[in-house]
Structure formats: C-alpha cells, structure tokens
Design an enzyme around this catalytic site. Structure first.
Site, mmCIF file in Angstrom:
data_model
loop_
_atom_site.group_PDB
_atom_site.id
_atom_site.type_symbol
_atom_site.label_atom_id
_atom_site.label_comp_id
_atom_site.label_asym_id
_atom_site.label_seq_id
_atom_site.Cartn_x
_atom_site.Cartn_y
_atom_site.Cartn_z
ATOM 1 N N ASP A 178 0.869 -1.158 -0.125
ATOM 2 C CA ASP A 178 -0.035 -0.103 -0.157
ATOM 3 C C ASP A 178 0.866 1.252 0.215
ATOM 4 O OD1 ASP A 178 -2.485 1.473 -0.074
ATOM 5 O OD2 ASP A 178 -2.592 1.286 2.093
ATOM 6 N N MET A 179 1.724 1.371 -1.118
ATOM 7 C CA MET A 179 2.617 2.332 -0.971
ATOM 8 C C MET A 179 2.409 3.607 -1.740
ATOM 9 S SD MET A 179 6.067 2.788 -0.559
ATOM 10 C CE MET A 179 6.842 1.150 -0.209
#
Length: 268
Positions: A178-179
């Site tokens: 979930d960058m």
C-alpha cells in the site's frame, strides 16, 4: 481516554497519562499515548493487528525502515513513535533507497502466509508459483462479484489477456502493498518509516505503480531505486487497477472514473 489507548497502555504494562487521537485513515483508529513513566507509543487497531505486526517486523528485517513493534494482541498493535518532521518532496532519494532495500528481500512464491484486508475488502494472499494466475485471480477477478456487470466484463477480458501483458515469473520481491505518500513517514530528508503495510511477495513494479497512482515520484527516487525493466510504463495501469478497484469498493462511485480511465488506457 479511549478503549484503544487504554488497551495500548495495558499491553505496555503501564498507566495511561494522556492520549492524542491521530488521523489513521478511513479503516483504522490510531492514537499517540503517553504513560505516567514517560514512555510514548502509537496504538492502532485494524483488521488483524498480529498480521500487521508480522509485516512490520519483516519490513524491518529487510533493512528498510519501519516502526518497531512494542506489543501486540488480537485487538491492538503498539508501535514506536517515529520522527515526523519532514516532507516527502525532500526525501525522494532516500525513499528510492528504502524501497530498493525492501525489494531485495525475496521469496520462492508469490503471496503471503495469511490473508489480510483493507477494512471490509479482503486481500487474498494464497501462495502461488505463477504470477499471472496470482494477479489475475487474487487481485483482479476477486472484485468481479462486487462491481457492476459492465466493469466486471472488462476486468475479465483483461485477466484473460494477462499472459500477453505481464511476466509469468518475475522475482518475488517483498512488497509493502500500500505504497502511497500517506504511508511514508519522513523526518527532514530521510524516511523514518514505512507504515500501514499490506505485505506480500510479488513483482516489484506493484509498489511503484501504487506510488504513481496519486502522484509521481521525483526523479531522485528512480535514480536511487535503480534500473527498471523494459515495459514498466505499459504495466503500470495493470498494477494500478487493483488499488483503484479497492477504492471503488471502499468509497464508492467517485473512484469509478479512475477505474474506467485505467481500463481505457489498457484498451479493454
């Protein structure tokens, strides 16, 4: 004092002195607590605190920055307080090094040892030997029952064509999962921690695609990260489609134009 803050203090074996509610996003509660003995910590709930704790430990073991896990049970995760006094626009180079370090950690299979979730949206992480099957089944087709039939048919056409679009067996790199900018804590011009992970092993381009979904990293990021594979730009939309679909399912029709735009870019 909130029940979450009280739970964090109890896990640390101390007495809660004060609590500051933090903005932890839309699917978790977050609090900064201080104990009467002077200790401070961040407490978070979520879909699976123990799983998130294991992910943070794995990120830290890779050499990439992550908050230390101080305590955890089935209801709360207690972490160290990270220095947070900088802006990502000044830390692109350090982020490139941090993400590159993260992706050096490899596995023999894709996926993760446990499923996870973004709130009510399940993240299916069944281990797999074939990346095309993993991405098609676990990241695209799992959404079909939850979206309208018109979008669903387009997702199905894309999934069927994945053998022509993405590699079957790229190196299985450790992904943050979930960058985006809100999950990157910066102090001065350094990244002090990658937070709120949804880790699994997969094609490293997945993290880079997410990083490009709501903005674009500065040139210093790519210079520090290192060389990218041929066709990277063409695959971005395929890997951005999953988080776009998650946003559509979590937050509604406001994200439909994002999903449709990515599908149009992909010609499906």
């Amino acid at each position: 004092m909130s029940l979450l803050a009280e739970a964090g203090a109890e896990l640390l074996g101390g007495i809660l002195a004060s609590e500051t509610v933090l903005h932890g996003g839309d699917i978790s509660q977050l609090a900064h607590i201080k104990l009467d003995d002077g200790r401070e910590a961040v407490v978070k709930n979520g879909p699976s605190p123990r799983t998130e704790a294991a992910m943070l430990v794995t990120i830290g073991e890779s050499g990439a920055p992550a908050p230390a896990v101080l305590a955890v049970d089935d209801h709360a995760l207690v972490m160290e307080v990270l220095p947070d006094s900088g802006s990502l626009r000044n830390a692109w180079a350090d982020l490139g090094l941090a993400v590159s370090t993260l992706h050096v950690r490899r596995d023999e299979k894709y996926g993760w040892s446990e499923d996870y979730a973004f709130g009510p949206v399940a993240i299916v992480n069944d281990r797999a030997d074939d990346w095309i099957a993993f991405w098609g089944d676990k990241r695209l087709l799992v959404n079909v029952p939850h979206i309208d039939s018109r979008l669903a048919r387009r997702i199905e056409r894309l999934a069927a064509d994945l053998p022509n679009r993405i590699p079957a067996r790229p190196a299985a790199a450790l992904l943050h999962g979930d960058m985006w900018g809100g999950n990157i804590v910066v102090s001065n011009d350094r990244v002090s921690g990658l937070i709120d992970p949804a880790c699994y092993f997969g094609h490293y381009e997945v993290d880079l695609a997410m990083l490009n979904l709501f903005g674009r990293p500065g040139d210093a990021f790519y210079e520090a990260y290192g060389a990218l594979e041929s066709g990277f730009e063409e695959r971005l939309a395929i890997y951005q489609l999953w988080p776009a679909l998650v946003h559509l399912r979590l937050f509604g029709g406001g994200y439909r134009p994002m999903v449709e735009g990515l599908l149009q870019k992909l010609g499906v």
